[in-house]
Design a protein around this motif. Structure first.
Motif, mmCIF file in Angstrom:
data_model
loop_
_atom_site.group_PDB
_atom_site.id
_atom_site.type_symbol
_atom_site.label_atom_id
_atom_site.label_comp_id
_atom_site.label_asym_id
_atom_site.label_seq_id
_atom_site.Cartn_x
_atom_site.Cartn_y
_atom_site.Cartn_z
ATOM 1 N N LYS A 89 5.548 6.762 -15.535
ATOM 2 C CA LYS A 89 6.511 6.789 -14.430
ATOM 3 C C LYS A 89 6.255 5.682 -13.402
ATOM 4 N N MET A 90 5.424 4.723 -13.749
ATOM 5 C CA MET A 90 5.208 3.564 -12.885
ATOM 6 C C MET A 90 6.462 2.688 -12.915
ATOM 7 N N ARG A 91 6.761 2.066 -11.804
ATOM 8 C CA ARG A 91 7.852 1.087 -11.750
ATOM 9 C C ARG A 91 7.312 -0.189 -11.106
ATOM 10 N N ARG A 92 7.652 -1.331 -11.698
ATOM 11 C CA ARG A 92 7.169 -2.605 -11.193
ATOM 12 C C ARG A 92 8.297 -3.628 -11.126
ATOM 13 N N ASP A 93 8.185 -4.517 -10.151
ATOM 14 C CA ASP A 93 9.108 -5.634 -10.023
ATOM 15 C C ASP A 93 8.488 -6.803 -10.799
ATOM 16 N N PHE A 94 8.677 -6.802 -12.120
ATOM 17 C CA PHE A 94 8.085 -7.810 -12.991
ATOM 18 C C PHE A 94 8.754 -9.163 -12.741
ATOM 19 N N THR A 95 7.939 -10.193 -12.491
ATOM 20 C CA THR A 95 8.461 -11.502 -12.119
ATOM 21 C C THR A 95 7.934 -12.566 -13.077
ATOM 22 N N TYR A 96 8.855 -13.256 -13.733
ATOM 23 C CA TYR A 96 8.482 -14.248 -14.750
ATOM 24 C C TYR A 96 7.848 -15.475 -14.101
ATOM 25 N N GLN A 126 -1.245 6.519 -24.906
ATOM 26 C CA GLN A 126 -2.124 7.507 -24.281
ATOM 27 C C GLN A 126 -1.689 7.629 -22.820
ATOM 28 N N TYR A 127 -1.090 8.779 -22.476
ATOM 29 C CA TYR A 127 -0.585 8.966 -21.117
ATOM 30 C C TYR A 127 -1.710 9.425 -20.201
ATOM 31 N N LEU A 128 -1.844 8.722 -19.073
ATOM 32 C CA LEU A 128 -2.937 8.969 -18.138
ATOM 33 C C LEU A 128 -2.391 9.094 -16.721
ATOM 34 N N PRO A 129 -3.155 9.713 -15.809
ATOM 35 C CA PRO A 129 -2.691 9.842 -14.420
ATOM 36 C C PRO A 129 -2.720 8.500 -13.692
ATOM 37 N N LEU A 130 -2.108 8.479 -12.515
ATOM 38 C CA LEU A 130 -2.129 7.294 -11.656
ATOM 39 C C LEU A 130 -3.571 6.967 -11.294
ATOM 40 N N GLN A 131 -3.936 5.702 -11.408
ATOM 41 C CA GLN A 131 -5.308 5.279 -11.131
ATOM 42 C C GLN A 131 -5.526 5.041 -9.645
ATOM 43 N N PRO A 132 -6.750 5.266 -9.153
ATOM 44 C CA PRO A 132 -7.047 4.978 -7.743
ATOM 45 C C PRO A 132 -6.733 3.517 -7.415
ATOM 46 N N GLY A 133 -6.074 3.305 -6.279
ATOM 47 C CA GLY A 133 -5.727 1.953 -5.849
ATOM 48 C C GLY A 133 -4.358 1.494 -6.304
ATOM 49 N N ASP A 134 -3.788 2.139 -7.332
ATOM 50 C CA ASP A 134 -2.463 1.770 -7.820
ATOM 51 C C ASP A 134 -1.371 2.445 -6.992
ATOM 52 N N VAL A 135 -0.225 1.785 -6.894
ATOM 53 C CA VAL A 135 0.939 2.397 -6.261
ATOM 54 C C VAL A 135 1.958 2.697 -7.355
ATOM 55 N N PRO A 136 2.774 3.737 -7.207
ATOM 56 C CA PRO A 136 3.699 4.103 -8.281
ATOM 57 C C PRO A 136 4.877 3.152 -8.449
ATOM 58 N N MET A 137 5.192 2.352 -7.404
ATOM 59 C CA MET A 137 6.403 1.528 -7.488
ATOM 60 C C MET A 137 6.299 0.290 -6.611
ATOM 61 N N THR A 138 6.801 -0.841 -7.109
ATOM 62 C CA THR A 138 6.973 -2.036 -6.293
ATOM 63 C C THR A 138 8.388 -2.569 -6.492
ATOM 64 N N PHE A 139 8.919 -3.178 -5.440
ATOM 65 C CA PHE A 139 10.312 -3.645 -5.460
ATOM 66 C C PHE A 139 10.453 -4.636 -4.304
ATOM 67 N N GLY A 197 0.783 -1.227 0.000
ATOM 68 C CA GLY A 197 0.000 0.000 0.000
ATOM 69 C C GLY A 197 0.813 1.273 0.000
ATOM 70 N N LEU A 198 0.650 2.061 1.052
ATOM 71 C CA LEU A 198 1.305 3.369 1.137
ATOM 72 C C LEU A 198 2.772 3.288 1.562
ATOM 73 N N ASN A 199 3.280 2.078 1.824
ATOM 74 C CA ASN A 199 4.699 1.949 2.165
ATOM 75 C C ASN A 199 5.575 2.474 1.032
ATOM 76 N N THR A 200 6.616 3.190 1.371
ATOM 77 C CA THR A 200 7.549 3.696 0.352
ATOM 78 C C THR A 200 8.993 3.309 0.646
ATOM 79 N N ASN A 201 9.229 2.608 1.747
ATOM 80 C CA ASN A 201 10.578 2.144 2.073
ATOM 81 C C ASN A 201 10.931 0.976 1.152
ATOM 82 N N MET A 202 11.889 1.192 0.249
ATOM 83 C CA MET A 202 12.229 0.193 -0.765
ATOM 84 C C MET A 202 13.576 -0.472 -0.461
ATOM 85 N N PRO A 203 13.752 -1.736 -0.834
ATOM 86 C CA PRO A 203 12.720 -2.626 -1.372
ATOM 87 C C PRO A 203 11.737 -3.049 -0.279
ATOM 88 N N PHE A 204 10.520 -3.443 -0.695
ATOM 89 C CA PHE A 204 9.497 -3.870 0.252
ATOM 90 C C PHE A 204 9.978 -5.109 1.011
#
Length: 335
Positions: free
Chosen positions: A213-220, A287-300, A132-139
């Motif tokens: 500007k989203m960042r994700r920890d994509f996992t195969y 099509q560039y759009l704002p951050l959606q409700p419920g989404d977080v900008p980054m996961t790690f 959620g609102l945690n921002t201390n990376m990596p999670f």
């Protein structure tokens, strides 16, 4: 092992069932085949699983208490892997009731089935969204996750709490797995990789949230499955060093454990799209759009505990994983 895998017709469930079957285990796959996304792809996954002698399919909704209990009575499950859930962060904003019914009520039925069925280990899917609102990376699994920002995330956090309670009260060994943005062949049609590939090939624009500007920890997917199979065979025990004055959220005095399964590498969405474009040989209309409700900008994901306990670290780079997905996509859809 005689294993119940719920959500067996789903993306991760299908791959996990196939791995367990190849390892020689007996598998009962449960799924309700709901229409959240194409039922056809779910049926195609199941058709491959039915080729294995030791696979049985049960079309059951987890919210159907009688049917779930009957299944546990008919089969002496040694292990249960619960992957069934109403998925999707954005969908949970529009249809909260579906998440309560499957992710909370349904999970309570799994817990009761495990408790009365003498199951030796319950492994269940949580999600990186619990941070959620945690921002201390990596999670880290050692940090509290008390501020979810979607009902989907809240139900996954609730699953962790429910499982801990059963572990403490009834001695049921439970392991929760926080998955980080899983992708690969047979992936979900509502996920970014599938949506982007389809749109680019059809010459349609793609929606790029948070202006790219989203960042994700994509996992195969193969890395996820390797982690799940190793953990399923490792029954958690009580942490003898657990301190009630400074409680560690990832373990307990009960046989309970939480792990992250992620690539331990965060990738910007723009780079992810570039790799898709390179593999398709075609540029995307964005099509560039704002951050959606419920989404977080980054996961790690911090995966130190996973490495320490089962000796495995996901490592497939997106260049390899996306290429394998697109190869599957072209073959499956005859593109």
């Amino acid at each position: 092992m005689n294993i119940l895998v719920t959500g067996a017709a789903g993306f991760i469930g299908y791959h996990l069932c196939r791995r367990f079957l190849k390892m020689g285990h007996s598998v009962v796959g449960l799924d309700n085949l709901n229409a959240y996304y194409s039922v056809h792809i779910k049926q195609d996954r199941l058709s491959q699983l039915h080729e294995y002698e030791h696979f049985q399919f049960a079309k059951i909704d987890l919210a159907d208490k009688k049917a779930v209990f009957k299944l546990f009575q008919e089969h002496d499950f040694s292990h249960v892997v619960n992957l069934a859930a109403q998925a999707g962060v954005r969908y949970s904003i529009e249809n909260p009731g579906a998440y309560v019914e499957t992710n909370l009520v349904g999970f309570s039925h799994i817990l009761e089935g495990c408790r009365h069925g003498g199951v030796r280990h319950l492994v269940f899917a949580s999600s990186s969204s619990v941070y959620g609102l945690n921002t201390n990376m990596p999670f880290s699994v050692h940090n509290n996750v008390d501020h979810p920002i979607s009902l989907y995330a809240a139900t996954k956090k609730s699953n962790e709490l429910m499982a801990h309670t059963y572990s403490y009260l009834y001695g049921l060994p439970c392991t929760g797995l926080r998955f980080f943005t899983v992708y690969g062949p047979w992936g979900r049609p509502d996920m970014a990789l599938f949506l982007f590939t389809k749109a680019i090939l059809e010459g349609k624009p793609i929606s790029v949230f948070n202006h790219g500007k989203m960042r994700r920890d994509f996992t195969y997917i193969d890395d996820i499955i390797e982690g799940v199979t190793r953990i399923t065979g490792r029954t958690p025990t009580a942490n003898p060093h657990w301190d009630s004055n400074a409680p560690d959220p990832s373990s307990s005095v009960a046989p309970y454990k939480i792990y992250n399964i992620g690539n331990n590498n965060t990738v910007e969405l723009g780079r992810f799209i570039e790799v898709i474009e390179d593999q398709l040989g075609k540029k995307a209309e964005k099509q560039y759009l704002p951050l959606q409700p419920g989404d977080v900008p980054m996961t790690f994901a911090d995966v130190d505990d996973l490495i320490a306990d089962v000796g495995f670290k996901p490592s497939t780079p997106i260049e390899v994983g996306i290429a394998k997905f697109i190869e599957w996509y072209r073959d499956y859809f005859h593109v």
